[in-house]
Design a protein around this motif. Structure first.
Motif, mmCIF file in Angstrom:
data_model
loop_
_atom_site.group_PDB
_atom_site.id
_atom_site.type_symbol
_atom_site.label_atom_id
_atom_site.label_comp_id
_atom_site.label_asym_id
_atom_site.label_seq_id
_atom_site.Cartn_x
_atom_site.Cartn_y
_atom_site.Cartn_z
ATOM 1 N N SER A 251 3.533 40.379 -7.680
ATOM 2 C CA SER A 251 4.608 41.226 -7.030
ATOM 3 C C SER A 251 4.472 42.815 -7.640
ATOM 4 C CB SER A 251 5.973 40.983 -7.641
ATOM 5 O OG SER A 251 6.049 41.134 -9.086
ATOM 6 N N ALA A 252 5.238 43.700 -7.012
ATOM 7 C CA ALA A 252 4.907 45.240 -7.377
ATOM 8 C C ALA A 252 5.578 45.563 -8.920
ATOM 9 C CB ALA A 252 5.880 46.030 -6.403
ATOM 10 N N ASN A 253 6.588 44.742 -9.118
ATOM 11 C CA ASN A 253 7.146 44.813 -10.398
ATOM 12 C C ASN A 253 6.257 44.482 -11.450
ATOM 13 O OD1 ASN A 253 9.689 46.216 -10.039
ATOM 14 N ND2 ASN A 253 10.382 44.367 -9.454
ATOM 15 N N GLU A 254 5.370 43.329 -11.166
ATOM 16 C CA GLU A 254 4.310 42.704 -12.281
ATOM 17 C C GLU A 254 3.253 43.918 -12.109
ATOM 18 O OE1 GLU A 254 5.009 38.212 -11.400
ATOM 19 O OE2 GLU A 254 3.128 39.193 -10.226
ATOM 20 N N MET A 255 2.982 44.546 -11.008
ATOM 21 C CA MET A 255 1.814 45.523 -11.089
ATOM 22 C C MET A 255 2.194 46.746 -11.799
ATOM 23 S SD MET A 255 -0.233 47.243 -7.786
ATOM 24 C CE MET A 255 -1.375 45.710 -7.784
ATOM 25 N N LEU A 256 3.428 47.250 -11.583
ATOM 26 C CA LEU A 256 4.070 48.360 -12.585
ATOM 27 C C LEU A 256 3.798 48.055 -13.962
ATOM 28 C CD1 LEU A 256 5.110 51.020 -12.761
ATOM 29 C CD2 LEU A 256 7.390 49.934 -12.200
ATOM 30 N N ASN A 257 4.180 46.804 -14.399
ATOM 31 C CA ASN A 257 4.312 46.665 -15.860
ATOM 32 C C ASN A 257 2.650 46.424 -16.486
ATOM 33 O OD1 ASN A 257 5.563 45.581 -18.245
ATOM 34 N ND2 ASN A 257 4.492 43.576 -17.576
ATOM 35 N N GLU A 258 1.737 45.882 -15.781
ATOM 36 C CA GLU A 258 0.524 45.998 -16.335
ATOM 37 C C GLU A 258 -0.040 47.236 -16.228
ATOM 38 O OE1 GLU A 258 -0.575 43.540 -17.806
ATOM 39 O OE2 GLU A 258 1.111 42.073 -17.235
ATOM 40 N N MET A 259 0.053 48.091 -15.150
ATOM 41 C CA MET A 259 -0.452 49.387 -14.931
ATOM 42 C C MET A 259 0.067 50.286 -16.129
ATOM 43 S SD MET A 259 -2.369 49.515 -12.403
ATOM 44 C CE MET A 259 -2.592 51.450 -11.728
ATOM 45 N N GLN A 260 1.366 50.181 -16.318
ATOM 46 C CA GLN A 260 1.989 51.075 -17.392
ATOM 47 C C GLN A 260 1.488 50.576 -18.932
ATOM 48 O OE1 GLN A 260 6.278 49.816 -16.703
ATOM 49 N NE2 GLN A 260 6.635 51.974 -16.157
ATOM 50 N N LYS A 261 1.006 49.173 -19.039
ATOM 51 C CA LYS A 261 0.661 48.908 -20.376
ATOM 52 C C LYS A 261 -0.660 49.433 -20.730
ATOM 53 C CE LYS A 261 2.577 44.229 -20.494
ATOM 54 N NZ LYS A 261 1.952 42.801 -20.556
ATOM 55 N N ARG A 262 -1.708 49.958 -19.624
ATOM 56 C CA ARG A 262 -2.883 50.376 -19.600
ATOM 57 C C ARG A 262 -3.004 51.972 -19.270
ATOM 58 N NH1 ARG A 262 -2.010 45.423 -18.603
ATOM 59 N NH2 ARG A 262 -3.492 43.858 -19.629
ATOM 60 N N HIS A 263 -1.897 52.380 -18.879
ATOM 61 C CA HIS A 263 -2.130 53.987 -18.258
ATOM 62 C C HIS A 263 -2.658 54.799 -19.337
ATOM 63 C CE1 HIS A 263 -0.636 57.855 -16.745
ATOM 64 N NE2 HIS A 263 -1.206 57.319 -15.710
ATOM 65 N N ASP A 264 -1.979 54.783 -20.424
ATOM 66 C CA ASP A 264 -2.344 55.763 -21.531
ATOM 67 C C ASP A 264 -3.813 55.781 -21.893
ATOM 68 O OD1 ASP A 264 0.312 56.683 -21.348
ATOM 69 O OD2 ASP A 264 1.082 55.799 -23.216
ATOM 70 N N GLN A 265 -4.202 54.982 -21.906
ATOM 71 C CA GLN A 265 -5.831 54.576 -22.347
ATOM 72 C C GLN A 265 -6.894 54.911 -21.426
ATOM 73 O OE1 GLN A 265 -3.427 51.712 -23.032
ATOM 74 N NE2 GLN A 265 -3.079 53.031 -24.731
ATOM 75 N N ALA A 266 -6.327 55.329 -20.122
ATOM 76 C CA ALA A 266 -7.122 55.491 -19.036
ATOM 77 C C ALA A 266 -7.565 57.010 -18.672
ATOM 78 C CB ALA A 266 -6.610 54.943 -17.610
ATOM 79 N N ASP A 267 -8.775 57.312 -18.513
ATOM 80 C CA ASP A 267 -9.080 58.566 -18.195
ATOM 81 C C ASP A 267 -9.100 58.992 -16.683
ATOM 82 O OD1 ASP A 267 -10.168 59.656 -20.774
ATOM 83 O OD2 ASP A 267 -11.500 57.823 -20.471
ATOM 84 N N ILE A 268 -9.145 58.053 -15.919
ATOM 85 C CA ILE A 268 -9.219 58.127 -14.480
ATOM 86 C C ILE A 268 -8.414 56.856 -13.990
ATOM 87 C CG2 ILE A 268 -10.484 57.970 -12.321
ATOM 88 C CD1 ILE A 268 -13.006 58.936 -14.246
ATOM 89 N N VAL A 269 -7.495 57.238 -13.136
ATOM 90 C CA VAL A 269 -6.743 55.998 -12.404
ATOM 91 C C VAL A 269 -6.587 56.081 -11.029
ATOM 92 C CG1 VAL A 269 -4.096 54.937 -12.575
ATOM 93 C CG2 VAL A 269 -4.944 56.223 -14.528
ATOM 94 N N ILE A 270 -6.951 54.991 -10.289
ATOM 95 C CA ILE A 270 -7.189 54.806 -8.926
ATOM 96 C C ILE A 270 -6.372 53.951 -8.364
ATOM 97 C CG2 ILE A 270 -8.868 54.299 -7.051
ATOM 98 C CD1 ILE A 270 -9.894 56.478 -8.917
ATOM 99 N N PHE A 271 -5.478 54.252 -7.548
ATOM 100 C CA PHE A 271 -4.125 53.620 -6.981
ATOM 101 C C PHE A 271 -4.532 53.090 -5.637
ATOM 102 C CE2 PHE A 271 -2.228 56.609 -9.983
ATOM 103 C CZ PHE A 271 -1.341 55.897 -10.618
ATOM 104 N N SER A 272 -5.412 52.195 -5.420
ATOM 105 C CA SER A 272 -5.995 51.589 -4.114
ATOM 106 C C SER A 272 -5.025 50.473 -3.645
ATOM 107 C CB SER A 272 -7.359 51.428 -4.331
ATOM 108 O OG SER A 272 -7.570 50.348 -5.084
ATOM 109 N N ALA A 273 -4.272 49.955 -4.346
ATOM 110 C CA ALA A 273 -3.497 48.851 -3.983
ATOM 111 C C ALA A 273 -2.374 48.908 -2.722
ATOM 112 C CB ALA A 273 -2.672 48.088 -5.247
ATOM 113 N N ALA A 274 -2.297 48.134 -1.907
ATOM 114 C CA ALA A 274 -1.205 48.210 -0.886
ATOM 115 C C ALA A 274 -0.118 47.397 -1.313
ATOM 116 C CB ALA A 274 -1.867 47.452 0.295
ATOM 117 N N VAL A 275 0.837 48.248 -2.096
ATOM 118 C CA VAL A 275 1.883 47.910 -2.598
ATOM 119 C C VAL A 275 3.073 47.772 -1.557
ATOM 120 C CG1 VAL A 275 3.679 48.093 -4.498
ATOM 121 C CG2 VAL A 275 1.205 48.906 -4.877
#
Length: 396
Positions: A251-275
């Protein structure tokens, strides 16, 4: 640019094998050191003597020389090369590579290679379009190999269409890009969202879309080829990279949760999902039975993942996608600003060959400095490389 680079060229049985002579000559002019492996059927189209003379190295086709017993060590060949390129790649060798079959020196060397591998398929129109060819090329790509797509043109059979091997000059350009970009993003962490999200209605039904994850997987492979470390958060897609960390969600809520966990460590973020934009407000625990003539579902808005993470952006490069059907450019530019993207990639369902489930896409780049770059229809692999090249250029 290729001076001192060790290029291992593998030639398969195809009429396009004649181009190998021109290709080797261009590689030598660029200063590369070249060694050649040929399959037996390749020798029906071009002689080992020609390629040996041009490369200034012996051409290998057997595991050992039957006259003196000298062994051609496939492991050493694979370790020697900075890059292995199989051009032309026949349907036969493609099928073997995709399924781990190892019955000749070329395949043994491929399975032993530690270096990047590029392939340039060449075959007739119907062979190239056959579902097994598409599936096998997708498998090679998922292994991390780079596909130099066959070109459209007149074929040896007299038919006209996709199947021509890329010209030697195009192969040289592809290798140069590969060499330049191989470590351009070394040490960078890339976070990618990919695929669809499925929002449950009941235990067996959901709201979703047709996203296959092909674009996200192509992007992951292109960033890996540039030396980056990859983390992907993906919905229930049919395509995933075989490297990096892949977190599968629904689900979208699950995707948001997992992306939030890892966002701060990322240098580049690609939002290619069709949410999915909306989800059922009250999904039920039991299967809904078909009793009533009318079934009403109340939908509530899903979180906007890109917007949420755009608010927390700190020295990060964010890339978004816009799939539109009307007011395309206006909508894309609004998303670019609203979601704090550095780059947005617009594609349209009105363009033939673009959109969900396709192997191709036609895109336009818009960046935060009001620059615009429009591309012709090309493979999603090539679109992914265009995105990576843009990121590299911008970060530099």
């Amino acid at each position: 640019m290729l001076a001192g680079k060790k290029i291992l060229l593998a030639v398969c049985g195809s009429i396009a094998a004649y181009k190998a002579a021109f290709f080797v000559r261009l590689l030598k002019k660029e200063g590369a050191e070249v060694k050649v492996i040929m399959t037996k059927s390749a020798q029906d189209f071009i002689t080992p003597l020609t390629l040996s003379t041009l490369s200034k190295n012996p051409v290998h086709s057997e595991y050992f020389d039957k006259k003196n017993g000298e062994w051609n060590n496939h492991v050493e060949l694979g370790m020697w090369a900075d890059l292995m390129i199989i051009a032309p790649l026949s349907a036969n060798t493609l099928g073997k590579m995709a399924n781990g079959i190892c019955d000749n020196l070329l395949l043994a060397t491929y399975l032993s290679a530690k270096c990047p591998v590029m392939v340039a398929p060449a075959m007739d129109l119907d062979m190239y379009r056959h579902p097994t060819t598409t599936e096998n090329l997708n498998r090679l790509q998922s292994f991390g190999n780079e596909i130099i797509e066959a070109r459209d043109g007149e074929l040896a059979s007299g038919l006209s269409g996709p199947g021509r091997m890329a010209e030697p000059e195009e192969l040289i350009d592809a290798i140069k890009k590969k060499v330049i970009n191989t470590q351009a993003l070394a040490g960078k962490q890339v976070l990618i969202s990919s695929g669809p999200t499925f929002e449950p209605i009941d235990p067996v039904r959901f709201i979703g879309n047709h996203s296959s994850g092909k674009m996200g997987t192509a992007i992951a492979n292109a960033f890996k080829d540039s030396g980056a470390s990859i983390t992907m958060v993906s919905g229930p897609a049919s395509h995933f990279p075989n490297h990096g960390e892949v977190i599968k969600i629904n689900s979208a809520n699950e995707m948001l949760n997992e992306m939030q966990k890892r966002h701060d460590q990322a240098d580049i973020v690609i939002f290619s999902a069709a949410v999915a934009d909306y989800r059922p407000e009250n999904p039920v625990k039991e299967k809904i039975k078909k009793k009533e003539e009318l079934l009403e579902l109340r939908l509530i808005k899903n979180p906007d993942i890109a917007s949420e993470l755009g608010k927390k952006k700190k020295n990060q490069f964010h890339v978004g996608f816009a799939l539109e059907t009307t007011n395309e450019e206006t909508n894309a530019k609004e998303k670019l600003k609203k979601k704090n993207f550095d780059l947005i990639v617009l594609n349209s369902l009105n363009d033939k060959g673009a959109g969900f489930q396709q192997d191709t896409n036609r895109v336009t780049f818009f960046d935060k400095n009001n620059n615009q770059q429009k591309f012709e229809l090309k493979s999603k692999n090539d679109v992914a490389r265009d995105i990576v090249e843009y990121v590299i250029k911008t970060l530099k």
